[in-house]
Design a protein around this motif. Sequence first.
Motif, PDB file in Angstrom:
ATOM      1  N   LEU A  58       0.837  -1.196   0.000  1.00  0.00           N
ATOM      2  CA  LEU A  58       0.000   0.000   0.000  1.00  0.00           C
ATOM      3  C   LEU A  58       0.874   1.250   0.000  1.00  0.00           C
ATOM      4  O   LEU A  58       1.806   1.361   0.801  1.00  0.00           O
ATOM      5  CB  LEU A  58      -0.895   0.021   1.247  1.00  0.00           C
ATOM      6  N   ASP A  59       0.586   2.180  -0.874  1.00  0.00           N
ATOM      7  CA  ASP A  59       1.325   3.446  -0.892  1.00  0.00           C
ATOM      8  C   ASP A  59       1.048   4.219   0.387  1.00  0.00           C
ATOM      9  O   ASP A  59      -0.105   4.374   0.797  1.00  0.00           O
ATOM     10  CB  ASP A  59       0.904   4.307  -2.088  1.00  0.00           C
ATOM     11  N   GLY A  60       2.111   4.684   1.021  1.00  0.00           N
ATOM     12  CA  GLY A  60       1.963   5.541   2.182  1.00  0.00           C
ATOM     13  C   GLY A  60       1.753   4.814   3.499  1.00  0.00           C
ATOM     14  O   GLY A  60       1.448   5.447   4.508  1.00  0.00           O
ATOM     15  N   PHE A  61       1.916   3.502   3.523  1.00  0.00           N
ATOM     16  CA  PHE A  61       1.743   2.715   4.744  1.00  0.00           C
ATOM     17  C   PHE A  61       3.008   1.909   5.023  1.00  0.00           C
ATOM     18  O   PHE A  61       3.665   1.429   4.108  1.00  0.00           O
ATOM     19  CB  PHE A  61       0.575   1.725   4.612  1.00  0.00           C
ATOM     20  N   VAL A  62       3.314   1.750   6.297  1.00  0.00           N
ATOM     21  CA  VAL A  62       4.432   0.911   6.716  1.00  0.00           C
ATOM     22  C   VAL A  62       3.984   0.142   7.954  1.00  0.00           C
ATOM     23  O   VAL A  62       3.284   0.675   8.813  1.00  0.00           O
ATOM     24  CB  VAL A  62       5.707   1.752   6.992  1.00  0.00           C
ATOM     25  N   SER A  63       4.377  -1.122   8.020  1.00  0.00           N
ATOM     26  CA  SER A  63       4.033  -1.925   9.203  1.00  0.00           C
ATOM     27  C   SER A  63       5.188  -1.914  10.192  1.00  0.00           C
ATOM     28  O   SER A  63       6.346  -1.780   9.820  1.00  0.00           O
ATOM     29  CB  SER A  63       3.686  -3.367   8.809  1.00  0.00           C
ATOM     30  N   VAL A  64       4.820  -2.039  11.463  1.00  0.00           N
ATOM     31  CA  VAL A  64       5.783  -2.097  12.561  1.00  0.00           C
ATOM     32  C   VAL A  64       5.401  -3.301  13.393  1.00  0.00           C
ATOM     33  O   VAL A  64       4.230  -3.481  13.741  1.00  0.00           O
ATOM     34  CB  VAL A  64       5.709  -0.814  13.430  1.00  0.00           C
ATOM     35  N   ARG A  65       6.381  -4.142  13.709  1.00  0.00           N
ATOM     36  CA  ARG A  65       6.123  -5.309  14.557  1.00  0.00           C
ATOM     37  C   ARG A  65       7.379  -5.656  15.329  1.00  0.00           C
ATOM     38  O   ARG A  65       8.484  -5.277  14.952  1.00  0.00           O
ATOM     39  CB  ARG A  65       5.623  -6.487  13.742  1.00  0.00           C
ATOM     40  N   MET A  66       7.177  -6.370  16.419  1.00  0.00           N
ATOM     41  CA  MET A  66       8.249  -6.631  17.377  1.00  0.00           C
ATOM     42  C   MET A  66       9.511  -7.214  16.720  1.00  0.00           C
ATOM     43  O   MET A  66      10.618  -6.797  17.038  1.00  0.00           O
ATOM     44  CB  MET A  66       7.736  -7.558  18.471  1.00  0.00           C
TER      45      MET A  66
END
Length: 146
Positions: free
Chosen positions: A27-35
């Motif tokens: 997705l343009d403009g989205f980033v995921s963050v996870r442990m």
Amino acid sequence: MIKVFVSSTGKDLQRYRDAVCRAIARLDGFVSVRMEDFGARDEMPLAVCLSEVAAADLFVGITGQCYGSHPPDSLTSFTEHEYDAAVAAGKPRLMFVAPHDFAVPANLREGEEEHRRQQDFRRRVTTERVVAPFDAPEQLAVGVVA
């Protein structure tokens, strides 16, 4: 960039977490963050988790049948701590819950106390938010980005 914190247990839901993060990355403009992406830091793991939840724009919770690990000084799982931090910060929460008959490999089964805690957490999540079910990693990924 919109930061999406992805929260779940890892030992039983890694394939699901990976599918969700791959979908978010497309997705343009989205980033995921996870442990597992935090890297080395000179901080306690729970402090990092809570800080990352606070910095996120959106919380995506994936709730299965395992309660998961917890900090040494707490009986509350990292996953539930992350959820509580999202609640406290007023973050939008999209919650996805595995069905009750969701298979957990025998070597990943937790004890009765952890099972009870997870059932309590699942009940709490399903009463506080409209949740979506999932069965397969790609189905979950589609649900998250939809």
